[in-house]
Design a protein around this motif. Structure first.
Motif, PDB file in Angstrom:
ATOM      1  N   ALA B 138       0.685  -1.422  -0.199  1.00 59.70           N
ATOM      2  CA  ALA B 138      -0.328   0.184  -0.009  1.00 59.70           C
ATOM      3  C   ALA B 138       0.943   1.710  -0.264  1.00 59.70           C
ATOM      4  O   ALA B 138       0.492   2.412  -0.883  1.00 59.70           O
ATOM      5  N   THR B 139       1.956   1.558   0.732  1.00 60.54           N
ATOM      6  CA  THR B 139       2.342   2.287   0.834  1.00 60.54           C
ATOM      7  C   THR B 139       3.207   2.596  -0.368  1.00 60.54           C
ATOM      8  O   THR B 139       3.691   3.664  -0.450  1.00 60.54           O
ATOM      9  N   PHE B 140       4.138   1.544  -0.878  1.00 63.73           N
ATOM     10  CA  PHE B 140       5.087   2.473  -2.004  1.00 63.73           C
ATOM     11  C   PHE B 140       4.502   1.348  -3.024  1.00 63.73           C
ATOM     12  O   PHE B 140       5.211   1.794  -4.377  1.00 63.73           O
ATOM     13  N   GLY B 207      13.692  15.099   1.215  1.00 61.57           N
ATOM     14  CA  GLY B 207      14.441  13.582   1.444  1.00 61.57           C
ATOM     15  C   GLY B 207      13.575  12.470   0.694  1.00 61.57           C
ATOM     16  O   GLY B 207      14.421  11.036  -0.104  1.00 61.57           O
ATOM     17  N   TYR B 208      12.365  12.483   0.528  1.00 65.29           N
ATOM     18  CA  TYR B 208      11.501  11.767   0.561  1.00 65.29           C
ATOM     19  C   TYR B 208      11.713  11.451  -0.744  1.00 65.29           C
ATOM     20  O   TYR B 208      11.626  12.089  -1.602  1.00 65.29           O
ATOM     21  N   PRO B 209      11.453  10.201  -1.425  1.00 68.80           N
ATOM     22  CA  PRO B 209      11.437   8.626  -0.763  1.00 68.80           C
ATOM     23  C   PRO B 209      12.218   8.308  -0.424  1.00 68.80           C
ATOM     24  O   PRO B 209      12.310   6.391   0.207  1.00 68.80           O
ATOM     25  N   LEU B 210      14.007   8.816  -0.306  1.00 70.90           N
ATOM     26  CA  LEU B 210      14.773   8.217   0.231  1.00 70.90           C
ATOM     27  C   LEU B 210      15.392   8.588   1.264  1.00 70.90           C
ATOM     28  O   LEU B 210      16.200   8.852   2.117  1.00 70.90           O
ATOM     29  N   ASN B 211      13.814   8.475   2.848  1.00 71.07           N
ATOM     30  CA  ASN B 211      14.386   9.023   3.981  1.00 71.07           C
ATOM     31  C   ASN B 211      14.281   6.981   4.478  1.00 71.07           C
ATOM     32  O   ASN B 211      13.701   6.773   4.612  1.00 71.07           O
ATOM     33  N   ALA B 212      15.720   7.977   4.831  1.00 69.47           N
ATOM     34  CA  ALA B 212      15.651   5.210   5.678  1.00 69.47           C
ATOM     35  C   ALA B 212      14.521   5.594   6.838  1.00 69.47           C
ATOM     36  O   ALA B 212      14.872   5.860   7.894  1.00 69.47           O
ATOM     37  N   PRO B 240       9.680  -1.318 -10.255  1.00 68.22           N
ATOM     38  CA  PRO B 240       7.875  -2.293 -11.110  1.00 68.22           C
ATOM     39  C   PRO B 240       7.216  -0.856 -11.072  1.00 68.22           C
ATOM     40  O   PRO B 240       7.399   0.478  -9.849  1.00 68.22           O
ATOM     41  N   TYR B 241       6.026  -0.638 -11.471  1.00 63.68           N
ATOM     42  CA  TYR B 241       4.947   0.031 -11.410  1.00 63.68           C
ATOM     43  C   TYR B 241       4.239   0.442 -10.353  1.00 63.68           C
ATOM     44  O   TYR B 241       4.214  -1.282  -9.717  1.00 63.68           O
ATOM     45  N   THR B 242       3.489   0.843 -10.434  1.00 62.70           N
ATOM     46  CA  THR B 242       2.560   1.074  -8.747  1.00 62.70           C
ATOM     47  C   THR B 242       1.649   0.682  -9.264  1.00 62.70           C
ATOM     48  O   THR B 242       0.753   0.449  -8.150  1.00 62.70           O
ATOM     49  N   PRO B 255       9.855   3.569  -5.537  1.00 67.24           N
ATOM     50  CA  PRO B 255       8.442   3.622  -4.539  1.00 67.24           C
ATOM     51  C   PRO B 255       7.523   4.847  -4.758  1.00 67.24           C
ATOM     52  O   PRO B 255       7.334   5.709  -5.407  1.00 67.24           O
ATOM     53  N   ALA B 256       5.786   3.967  -4.760  1.00 71.09           N
ATOM     54  CA  ALA B 256       4.965   5.535  -4.409  1.00 71.09           C
ATOM     55  C   ALA B 256       4.653   6.273  -5.654  1.00 71.09           C
ATOM     56  O   ALA B 256       4.270   7.210  -5.616  1.00 71.09           O
ATOM     57  N   GLY B 257       4.786   5.977  -6.575  1.00 72.67           N
ATOM     58  CA  GLY B 257       5.252   6.750  -8.243  1.00 72.67           C
ATOM     59  C   GLY B 257       5.719   7.649  -8.096  1.00 72.67           C
ATOM     60  O   GLY B 257       5.753   8.473  -9.244  1.00 72.67           O
ATOM     61  N   VAL B 258       6.738   7.695  -7.242  1.00 72.47           N
ATOM     62  CA  VAL B 258       7.691   8.665  -7.698  1.00 72.47           C
ATOM     63  C   VAL B 258       9.337   8.438  -7.630  1.00 72.47           C
ATOM     64  O   VAL B 258       9.842   9.102  -7.495  1.00 72.47           O
ATOM     65  N   GLY B 259       9.471   6.783  -7.695  1.00 77.54           N
ATOM     66  CA  GLY B 259      10.617   5.750  -7.931  1.00 77.54           C
ATOM     67  C   GLY B 259      11.102   6.255  -9.718  1.00 77.54           C
ATOM     68  O   GLY B 259      10.923   7.119 -10.483  1.00 77.54           O
ATOM     69  N   VAL B 260      12.309   5.978  -9.744  1.00 76.67           N
ATOM     70  CA  VAL B 260      12.987   6.007 -10.780  1.00 76.67           C
ATOM     71  C   VAL B 260      13.287   4.811 -11.753  1.00 76.67           C
ATOM     72  O   VAL B 260      13.564   4.374 -11.009  1.00 76.67           O
ATOM     73  N   ALA B 261      13.559   4.746 -12.738  1.00 72.18           N
ATOM     74  CA  ALA B 261      13.025   3.481 -13.173  1.00 72.18           C
ATOM     75  C   ALA B 261      14.689   2.975 -13.231  1.00 72.18           C
ATOM     76  O   ALA B 261      14.012   1.310 -12.510  1.00 72.18           O
ATOM     77  N   ASN B 262      15.993   3.555 -12.495  1.00 70.58           N
ATOM     78  CA  ASN B 262      17.016   2.390 -12.647  1.00 70.58           C
ATOM     79  C   ASN B 262      16.665   2.365 -10.921  1.00 70.58           C
ATOM     80  O   ASN B 262      17.976   1.937 -10.846  1.00 70.58           O
ATOM     81  N   GLY B 263      16.211   3.110 -10.300  1.00 71.02           N
ATOM     82  CA  GLY B 263      16.421   2.556  -8.306  1.00 71.02           C
ATOM     83  C   GLY B 263      17.429   3.708  -8.212  1.00 71.02           C
ATOM     84  O   GLY B 263      17.486   2.797  -6.962  1.00 71.02           O
ATOM     85  N   SER B 264      17.281   4.759  -8.517  1.00 66.06           N
ATOM     86  CA  SER B 264      18.086   5.917  -7.697  1.00 66.06           C
ATOM     87  C   SER B 264      16.976   6.662  -7.176  1.00 66.06           C
ATOM     88  O   SER B 264      17.690   7.373  -5.958  1.00 66.06           O
TER      89      SER B 264
END
Lengths: 364, 448
Positions: B138-140, B207-212, B240-242, B255-264
């Motif tokens: 749900a979250t990501f 920092g979202y979505p990279l807040n650990a 992957p797609y959201t 994650p959460a639709g704000v991700g980047v395809a290459n995983g950054s």
């Protein structure tokens, strides 16, 4: 010639009229403290002072032929070189931690705030304020006392605990004190701040605006057992009433003391020996070796010399990074609940202060 | 006489007043050098230390303690105003927290708040502070809110990261995880440092979505996943797609639709999880009654990991189908398929993967294809073979790269006539597995 002589005599008298309390025993004219007959021109000389500063003459005779009692003498506003005033009738300048420039409180803080009705802001000492409305005479971590806390004596902190009367409990102390030497606790006079049996080195200004190189030197012990009462340490004094917060089986540590985990915040333990975290290495923004001593969150030492410790060594386990009750609290009073040195309660909200981070350097 | 003496005494202090001025100046200079202990650091940036969303125990809040204050979890003396504040356990607890850290009698779920200190708050019905946390799906993964609404609820599902087993494993490997107390530490701390963990889901946090929210157990005192990213698997990660896109898109990524395809924008979860789940570590599962499969995500391990793919194109769905041509390999993140805390499916498999919900619960490995078909073409997706949902004749026998020539069906499928029964997925597909089950028909290839 006569005028010069008069000035000279005046200065001479002034020197003796000012009790030389800064570095050693009380000196000066006896009448500064004593009254022989409680009478001057037929008027009573003995007086008491209320927490608001109002003097009452003739209400009682004071033991030891004293003009007044503990509160009467130690009430006022501090400045460098003054008698150590522990109760101010006006709001003292505490600053943020009671150490900053312009502050007017001493190492023990001030009873002013508890007198203003906040029982949590000071020890409820008889003659200064009423019994704690919540606690009564049961100190947290301890058992019920026989009566309200007093400055000295059986129910007090200063002087002999085997004597009920506060004045008698500290008898001789003021006349024999030598603040330039290590207080070894062998008598009331040779005890840190007349706290009978407690060791330490006394700052001549009672920590008025202390610095890393000018401060009280507190005695502590790096314990290896939670049942060790650590006699002579400043924290052991607190434990007389708040025992469960200091020692006792199952009170402080789960598992091996120092090697297990804590149940309560430890005292009389050198934080350099903590096994669970290395954050103490950077105590007070240091590097682990010769960290600057913090007057905000001071630590005790097992050194018994008359040399003030201006640095703290974590890396070398030198027994000079010993956590004590006074690392976080003051004895008399502060503006803060639990007589804390800083406004921990409000942190991290605006107005709060995280003095804990002096030691818990990663928790800021 | 005495009164005048007292006055003289006070007047005699003029020297000291001058001294006081000098002292004040000195102290003023000193104060300029005071340690900046109030600066924001790791704790203040954490979820628990937040001034607006941090810890807030009612007993302490009502006593005036600010939100985020240590006292909401820790009790310095197990006393407030002479009594232990609620929830009172009658005695101080290890680490000076307000309750027992973990109750080892809970060897399996369901957990309650008394079983784990964290669950006093991370629990929809917690008695201290009810914190809502949804699952990863749900979250990501943009999933709906029908999943668990708290961490404890997540653990109380069909499969879960067994807390007692975590505690046992970390304890048994004390040389690597020396900070962990065998008797008193909380197993949640195996993956989280409560003084550092951030609200990784909160989009309002810088920092979202990279807040650990995680710390490797071998590096408990630092966060993981803010600079350790899936993009480090160069040209090999594809977020992957959201929300599944029928037309390829570089957007809508986890994650959460704000991700980047290459995983950054995706933490390196394999790097995290393999801190424990190594190719050599024996980890016993009380829940399963056996040791867990070992995980080798290196180039010598699984195909879904770093092992070089057998085919440059395979019957994938997007985004993998599209990106296969440019990717040098595909290395998946553990959380592309698994939930970290618990799941309604076996093996903590997510209920939503690659932008779509699973069509059914995974109760056995025989129906694991519901997971696989989110990224791979089953017969229904390929419109070939049986043209049936969660049937896999096409990729095994019909696709151009099919590994198994469809002869002598019964050798593998047993008897069944012209429509032989499918082979249980788990016979070949799982971490570390090959198709050796197929005997002489086996290709010898890795099958996961």
């Amino acid at each position: 010639m006569m005028r010069r002589q008069a000035v000279g005599v005046g200065l001479f008298l002034a020197m003796f009229a000012c009790p030389g309390i800064c570095a050693a025993r009380v000196t000066g004219l006896c009448v500064n403290c004593h009254t022989m007959h409680n009478s001057q021109g037929g008027s009573p000389m003995a007086y008491t002072v209320s927490s608001t500063g109002a003097k009452t003459y003739g209400g009682q005779l004071n033991a030891g032929l004293l003009n007044t009692d503990c509160v009467g003498c130690h009430q006022g506003t501090n400045f460098a070189g003054s008698i150590p005033f522990v109760l101010d009738t006006g709001s003292p300048n505490y600053g943020t931690t009671g150490t900053e420039a312009g502050t007017t409180t001493l190492a023990g803080g001030n009873f002013y705030w508890v007198c203003q009705g906040n029982d949590r802001a000071g020890h409820n000492v008889s003659g200064i304020t009423l019994v704690d409305a919540t606690l009564g005479v049961i100190p947290p971590g301890g058992t019920a006392m026989a009566g309200q806390l007093t400055c000295a004596g059986t129910l007090g902190c200063h002087g002999s605990s085997s004597v009920a009367m506060p004045t008698q409990a500290v008898m001789g102390g003021h006349h024999s004190k030598d603040m330039t030497v290590w207080q070894d606790g062998t008598s009331v006079a040779k005890s840190y701040r007349f706290l009978n049996g407690i060791q330490g080195l006394e700052d001549s200004l009672y920590e008025l605006q202390p610095t890393a190189s000018r401060h009280n030197k507190y005695y502590g012990k790096n314990r290896i057992s939670e049942t060790d009462t650590a006699a002579g340490t400043i924290s052991s004094l607190c434990a007389r009433c708040h025992g469960s917060f200091h020692n006792g089986s199952g009170n402080i540590a789960a598992g091996s003391f120092g090697a297990g985990v804590w149940l309560r915040h430890p005292v009389d333990f050198d934080m350099s020996n903590a096994v669970s975290s290395t954050e103490y290495t950077t105590y007070n923004n240091g590097t682990g070796s010769a960290n600057p001593y913090s007057v905000i969150a001071p630590v005790a030492t097992n050194s018994t010399t008359a040399v003030v410790n201006s640095t703290v060594d974590i890396a070398t386990h030198s027994n000079n990074a010993i956590v004590m009750c006074l690392s976080c609290h003051r004895a008399h009073g502060t503006p803060n609940d639990a007589i804390l040195r800083w406004n921990y309660k409000q942190w991290p909200q605006a107005g709060g202060y995280n003095g804990c981070a002096v030691c818990h350097t990663t928790k800021n | 006489m005495a009164a005048s003496g007292r006055l003289q005494w006070v007047r005699g202090m003029s020297y000291y007043k001058k001294l006081s001025r000098k002292s004040a100046l000195g102290a003023g200079l000193f104060c300029l050098l005071l340690p900046a202990v109030a600066l924001a650091g790791g704790y203040l940036l954490s979820a628990h230390g937040s001034t607006t969303a941090g810890v807030a125990r009612p007993a302490m809040t009502s006593a005036g303690y600010g939100q985020g204050n240590c006292a909401h979890c820790h009790e310095m003396h197990a006393s407030l105003g002479g009594v232990e504040p609620a929830p009172a356990g009658g005695a101080p607890s290890p680490y000076a927290v307000f309750a027992q850290n973990f109750d080892t009698t809970f060897t399996v779920n369901p957990y309650g708040q008394g079983s784990d200190f964290c669950f006093y708050c991370h629990n929809s019905t917690g008695s201290v502070q009810q914190v809502t946390n949804q699952d990863y799906s749900a979250t990501f993964g943009n999933g709906d809110s029908t999943g668990p609404q708290s961490i404890m609820a997540a653990f109380n599902q069909a499969s879960y990261h067994n807390l007692g087993d975590i505690k046992t494993f970390v304890t048994n490997n004390s040389s690597t995880y020396s900070w962990f107390s065998s008797s008193y530490s909380n197993p949640c701390n195996g993956c989280h440092n409560p003084h550092l963990a951030k609200r990784n889901w909160y989009s309002g946090l810088s920092g979202y979505p990279l807040n650990a929210a995680i710390s490797k157990p071998s590096s408990h005192f630092s966060l993981w996943g803010e600079t350790q990213l899936m993009s480090a698997y160069t040209n090999s990660y594809d977020a992957p797609y959201t929300t599944y896109q029928s037309t390829y898109s570089t957007s809508y990524r986890e994650p959460a639709g704000v991700g980047v395809a290459n995983g950054s924008k995706t933490p390196d979860y394999p790097g995290f999880c393999t801190d424990c789940h190594t190719s050599t570590a024996t980890i016993y599962s009380t829940t399963l009654g056996r040791n867990l499969k070992m995980i080798n995500w290196t180039s010598a391990g699984d195909i879904h990991g770093g092992f070089a793919r057998y085919y440059s194109t395979i019957s994938n769905r997007d985004p993998y189908a599209h990106d296969a041509a440019t990717a040098s390999n595909f290395v998946l993140s553990c959380l592309d398929c698994h939930e970290p805390h618990g799941s309604p499916n076996i093996m903590l498999l997510r209920r939503r993967i690659n932008g779509e919900n699973l069509e059914g619960n995974i109760t056995t490995t025989n129906v694991m294809g519901y997971v696989c078909r989110r990224c791979h073409l089953d017969d229904k997706g390929a419109a070939a073979g049986t043209n049936t949902l969660n049937k896999w004749q096409y990729v095994h026998h019909l696709a151009s790269y099919h590994p198994y020539t469809p002869i002598q069906c019964g050798f593998c499928h047993g008897s069944g006539g012209p429509t032989p029964p499918p082979i249980p997925c788990g016979n070949c597909h799982g971490h570390g597995m090959t198709d050796s089950w197929a005997g002489s028909r086996a290709t010898g290839n890795k099958a996961f």
